[in-house]
Design a protein around this motif. Structure first.
Motif, mmCIF file in Angstrom:
data_model
loop_
_atom_site.group_PDB
_atom_site.id
_atom_site.type_symbol
_atom_site.label_atom_id
_atom_site.label_comp_id
_atom_site.label_asym_id
_atom_site.label_seq_id
_atom_site.Cartn_x
_atom_site.Cartn_y
_atom_site.Cartn_z
ATOM 1 N N GLN A 125 6.994 5.924 -5.375
ATOM 2 C CA GLN A 125 7.844 4.997 -4.632
ATOM 3 C C GLN A 125 8.156 5.570 -3.250
ATOM 4 O OE1 GLN A 125 8.524 2.143 -6.123
ATOM 5 N NE2 GLN A 125 9.534 1.275 -4.343
ATOM 6 N N GLU B 76 -3.387 1.111 4.739
ATOM 7 C CA GLU B 76 -4.489 0.285 5.226
ATOM 8 C C GLU B 76 -4.588 0.289 6.749
ATOM 9 O OE1 GLU B 76 -2.231 -0.476 3.034
ATOM 10 O OE2 GLU B 76 -2.941 -1.824 1.456
ATOM 11 N N ARG C 82 2.632 4.545 2.870
ATOM 12 C CA ARG C 82 2.657 3.825 1.601
ATOM 13 C C ARG C 82 1.217 3.653 1.142
ATOM 14 N NH1 ARG C 82 5.059 -0.288 3.201
ATOM 15 N NH2 ARG C 82 3.377 -1.843 3.332
ATOM 16 N N GLU D 203 -2.367 2.711 -0.704
ATOM 17 C CA GLU D 203 -3.001 1.486 -1.183
ATOM 18 C C GLU D 203 -2.849 1.395 -2.704
ATOM 19 O OE1 GLU D 203 -6.883 0.490 1.345
ATOM 20 O OE2 GLU D 203 -6.987 2.435 0.379
ATOM 21 N N PRO D 204 -2.955 0.189 -3.253
ATOM 22 C CA PRO D 204 -2.941 0.065 -4.720
ATOM 23 C C PRO D 204 -4.145 0.795 -5.331
ATOM 24 C CG PRO D 204 -2.601 -2.065 -3.653
ATOM 25 C CD PRO D 204 -3.001 -1.119 -2.573
ATOM 26 N N LEU D 205 -4.029 1.160 -6.582
ATOM 27 C CA LEU D 205 -5.093 1.787 -7.364
ATOM 28 C C LEU D 205 -5.538 3.122 -6.779
ATOM 29 C CD1 LEU D 205 -7.145 -1.456 -8.162
ATOM 30 C CD2 LEU D 205 -5.396 -0.325 -9.550
ATOM 31 N N GLY E 197 -3.108 5.419 -4.752
ATOM 32 C CA GLY E 197 -2.150 6.233 -5.492
ATOM 33 C C GLY E 197 -2.731 7.560 -5.920
#
Length: 560
Positions: free
Chosen positions: A154, A162, A283, A285-287, A290
């Motif tokens: 978090q 991105e 922050r 990216e997804p998947l 992380g």
């Protein structure tokens, strides 16, 4: 490739002169020297030497050195960490020196004085190269272990990863190829640095400064005519640094992409006073983002371990560093390399001799090292097994009152608690990491290295002064001499000064006791010795040179 782009400013002139004398006395036939004047075409907008240009020069000189040794074409396989400590300006001269440290079965390590370590593979001796290879081989395992203890992803008020993505395509032309018509490794690295710099600048909105490169790994070749697809993205941003991941893929006009290289680059942004600036968070990216985010944290932990353990100067205190399974490989590297480097010095002075047991000394600043040399008629591999069993040492060394095994890390590394007398009825204890290493090739020694560590399960206790060992151990060669080293801080001088002055010969009696222990048990295993199954023997066999390398028993007593 663990690289520094400057001399070590903390070394004094006397030490530099000693090192120069040693280098002159032993010329390495694989040594290659290169000198380049930094022209404007080699610089960035700040009139400083481009990192990419420097990498080209270093890769070229290292390749030439590797080929001198191999006698055939060589290609870069990998490069350890590179650390950039200072910048180089236009008009200055860069002197690069490369030489082969060690050759393994199908690869060799080349050392560069800018300074760096490059791994080369032939297409058909530094004493600590094997330890650096050991670190490289377990690097991925350490990353996986650290990831198993991952933290929450978090991140509030952060920049989306991105936005830092960069893609660039380069066409490999003949000027980009080496003499084997493959794409020059230094050129690939330069292109990767370029896209990584752009990616970092998109996060910080300023021109970043490259500080560290974390292990270039060459996975395959590229040829003239290839299109190189270079991708970069910020994996994580810390308080004052940014990690950028870079991936290079090659493909022809038709055909699949081939993954040929990966690297992780650490950038900082400096203010007008050359101090690191605070940076925005990222922050992920997804998947996959992380995973990269967490791996960047793990790599930072590894870099801190290396900086704290491997780069530690021997005069710094405290000597003991905390031991845990994650930094074990770096502690072992430091332990073995410190021992071998002390043994390799060639300015030892003979202080006394008795019945072919010789005591040498070496003075460096506030550090006094001793070396004891004698003959032991025992095969080297047997002496290694017997001396590596530390629990037996109290039977022959009067300085060891008790030696108990705390933990066996693996088949080569162990943790011990040692109790020794320290005068006036007070006992000293030590928590020691013991590392044993067999020879990597012909002419290499067996090594048993010791150094102090700290364990939360074994804090200093009442009734004992906690001592510290800087560097200690044995090196054992299949020759006729048995050598013991002790690198001692001022705290241990009272124990050895009478021997050095010729007023005592306690070193002689201890070594005689050691020789008797080895001779008495030359055909038995260490476990048999431990259970008291002694057997005298006169069987003939080769003798050994046991170099108790830099048994640097720097006894730093800690008041309770």
């Amino acid at each position: 490739m663990s690289s520094r782009l400057s001399g070590e400013p903390e070394k004094d002139e006397e030490e530099d002169e000693e090192e120069e004398e040693e280098e002159e006395e032993s010329v390495n036939p694989t040594e290659v020297k290169m000198s380049q004047i930094v022209m404007p075409c080699h610089s960035n907008h700040r009139q400083e030497l481009s990192v990419g240009e420097l990498l080209k020069w270093m890769d070229c000189s290292a390749c030439l050195s590797a080929e001198r040794h191999a006698g055939c074409p060589c290609v870069t396989a990998s490069i350890d960490d590179i650390h950039f400590e200072h910048t180089i300006s236009v008009g200055q001269v860069v002197n690069i020196k490369a030489k082969v440290n060690r050759a393994f079965n199908t690869s060799m390590e080349v050392r560069e004085v800018c300074i760096g370590f490059l791994q080369y593979i032939t297409c058909a001796f530094d004493t600590v190269a094997a330890e650096r290879r050991r670190v490289r081989m377990v690097h991925d395992d350490i990353i996986k272990d650290l990831l198993s203890h991952g933290s929450n992803l978090q991140v509030d008020n952060a920049v989306a990863a991105e936005k830092t993505k960069v893609e660039s395509v380069e066409l490999v032309l003949p000027p980009h190829a080496n003499h084997q018509v493959n794409t020059f490794g230094g050129q690939i690295m330069a292109w990767m640095v370029n896209v990584a710099t752009i990616s970092a600048s998109r996060l910080c909105q300023a021109h970043p400064t490259l500080r560290t490169i974390d292990m270039f790994t060459f996975r395959g070749p590229s040829q003239v005519g290839d299109r190189l697809l270079l991708r970069a993205i910020v994996n994580n941003a810390f308080k004052n640094s940014i990690e950028v991941g870079v991936r290079a893929e090659a493909h022809q006009e038709e055909g699949p992409n081939r993954h040929i290289n990966s690297a992780f680059m650490i950038f900082e942004v400096l203010d007008d006073h050359r101090k690191p600036c605070m940076l925005p968070r990222i922050r992920p990216e997804p998947l996959e983002g992380g995973r990269r985010f967490q791996e960047a944290i793990a790599r930072k932990k590894i870099r801190l371990d290396r900086k704290y353990i491997i780069s530690r100067k021997q005069g710094e205190v405290p000597l003991s560093v905390p031991w845990n399974p994650r930094n074990q490989v770096y502690l072992s590297y430091n332990n073995v390399s410190a021992l071998k480097m002390l043994a390799a010095r060639n300015n030892w002075r003979l202080s006394s001799e008795k019945d072919k047991v010789r005591l040498y000394t070496l003075e460096q600043k506030s550090m006094l090292s001793i070396r004891v040399e004698s003959e032991v008629d025992v095969p080297a591999h047997r002496a290694f097994c017997l001396l590596a069993e530390m629990s037996n040492r109290p039977s022959w060394d009067t300085h060891y009152q008790k030696c108990e095994l705390i933990h066996q890390v693996d088949e080569d590394d162990f943790l011990y608690r040692v109790v020794t007398p320290s005068g006036e009825g007070i006992l000293q204890d030590f928590i020691l990491l013991a590392c044993k290493r067999k020879p990597c090739g012909s002419g290499d020694p067996y090594v048993i290295a010791l150094r102090s560590v700290s364990l939360p399960t074994h804090p200093p206790t009442e009734g004992y002064n906690r001592g510290e060992v800087l560097c200690a151990g044995f090196t054992i060669l299949e020759t006729k001499n048995n050598i013991y080293y002790n690198q001692a801080s001022p705290e241990v001088l009272p124990y050895i000064s009478t021997d050095i002055a010729g007023l005592s010969s306690s070193f002689y009696h201890i070594f005689c006791s050691c020789s008797q222990y080895l001779t008495r048990n030359r055909l038995q295993s260490a476990s048999e010795v431990q259970t008291g199954q002694y057997q005298a023997t006169n069987t003939d066999g080769p003798t050994c040179q046991t170099e108790a390398d830099s048994l640097s028993v720097a006894l730093h007593s800690t008041p309770l």
